[in-house]
Design a protein around this motif. Structure first.
Motif, short mmCIF file in Angstrom:
data_model
loop_
_atom_site.label_atom_id
_atom_site.label_comp_id
_atom_site.label_asym_id
_atom_site.label_seq_id
_atom_site.Cartn_x
_atom_site.Cartn_y
_atom_site.Cartn_z
N ALA A 1 1.85 -9.82 7.19
CA ALA A 1 1.06 -9.02 6.32
C ALA A 1 0.98 -7.48 6.69
O ALA A 1 1.28 -6.63 5.81
N GLU A 2 0.93 -7.20 7.93
CA GLU A 2 1.02 -5.96 8.33
C GLU A 2 2.49 -5.19 8.28
O GLU A 2 2.42 -4.34 7.52
N THR B 1 -3.95 -7.23 -0.08
CA THR B 1 -5.27 -6.76 -0.02
C THR B 1 -5.17 -5.69 1.03
O THR B 1 -5.78 -4.34 1.00
N LEU B 2 -4.42 -6.06 2.08
CA LEU B 2 -4.07 -4.78 3.15
C LEU B 2 -3.34 -3.69 2.48
O LEU B 2 -3.70 -2.25 2.97
N ILE B 3 -2.46 -3.72 1.48
CA ILE B 3 -1.67 -2.28 0.92
C ILE B 3 -2.99 -1.73 0.42
O ILE B 3 -2.85 -0.46 0.24
N SER C 1 -3.00 0.07 10.33
CA SER C 1 -3.79 -0.60 11.45
C SER C 1 -5.16 -0.05 11.22
O SER C 1 -6.03 -0.82 11.65
N GLY C 2 -5.39 1.16 10.67
CA GLY C 2 -6.72 1.46 10.54
C GLY C 2 -7.80 0.63 9.69
O GLY C 2 -8.85 0.57 9.93
N VAL C 3 -7.07 -0.30 8.83
CA VAL C 3 -7.96 -0.92 7.98
C VAL C 3 -7.74 -2.58 7.95
O VAL C 3 -8.53 -3.19 7.54
N TYR D 1 -1.05 -5.74 -8.08
CA TYR D 1 -2.36 -6.33 -7.65
C TYR D 1 -2.57 -7.52 -8.65
O TYR D 1 -3.28 -8.23 -8.17
N GLU D 2 -2.20 -7.11 -10.10
CA GLU D 2 -2.81 -7.84 -11.09
C GLU D 2 -1.75 -9.16 -11.35
O GLU D 2 -2.29 -10.00 -12.17
N LEU D 3 -0.71 -9.07 -10.65
CA LEU D 3 0.11 -10.40 -10.69
C LEU D 3 -0.23 -11.72 -10.36
O LEU D 3 -1.10 -11.62 -9.50
#
Length: 205
Positions: free
Chosen positions: A161-162, A195-197, A184-186, A36-38
């Protein structure tokens, strides 16, 4: 031993990263907390590494801070925990969250991570309790060390993205049905894969 790389991020497909260092491309696997920080593609980054040599493979793991790498090294020394499981643990929670679990003897949270059963969680709590004290003292007040230009343009959100998020969760050890349900839930229109991960991992804890 390869301990540190400084170069340009040329590919990002969670949890894998390809960094170009003076014309040589190094493939790394990173826990999602570091991923996430990359910076964005074609930006410069400093990544601390841990090199693992097996009979059938040579693997390079990357971390944004020395403290995250230190925790990874402590985890793989624990009985029954290899690099893949350590990567999964550090993807599901930050270093401070893991320390919190150890301090609270929070088995319930640990067993929600793929590959962490009750016995493994109990063993981790016992083996890591004393080892983590010195690690957290060393990490107190530290800042993340990566180079990021201030004028980059965020990458466009891809239609995949999914798919990227599900693929990342599968690579971390989650089962297909579990990964698909979490994503799918988020998922919300406009979300990028990172962001999805992150949201999917949080939803399973």
């Amino acid at each position: 031993m390869i301990g540190r790389l400084q170069g340009v991020i040329i590919e990002k497909q969670a949890p894998e990263v390809l960094i170009d260092v003076h014309g040589v491309g190094y493939e790394l696997q990173m826990p999602m907390t570091s991923f996430y920080e990359l910076p964005e593609l074609n930006q410069s980054a400093i990544i601390y590494t841990h090199f693992v040599v097996r009979e059938d493979a040579q693997l390079l793991y990357g971390f944004i801070t020395k403290q995250e790498r230190s925790l990874f090294r402590l985890l793989i020394k624990a009985n029954g925990v290899g690099p893949k499981l350590a990567l999964t643990i550090l993807s599901g929670m930050t270093a401070s969250e893991f320390v919190g679990c150890v301090e609270r003897d929070d088995i319930a949270t640990l067993v929600k991570l793929p590959g962490v059963g009750k016995k493994t969680a109990e063993r981790l709590l016992v083996e890591m309790r004393d080892k983590l004290k010195s690690l957290m003292e060393a990490s107190s007040g530290s800042e993340r060390e990566f180079v990021l230009k201030s004028n980059f343009t965020p990458a466009a959100v891809e239609n995949t993205a999914e798919e990227d998020a599900i693929a990342a969760l599968l690579a971390l050890g989650y089962k297909p049905a579990q990964a698909s349900k979490a994503v799918s839930g988020v998922f919300v229109d406009g979300m990028d894969s990172e962001t999805l991960i992150k949201a999917a991992l949080k939803s399973m804890l």
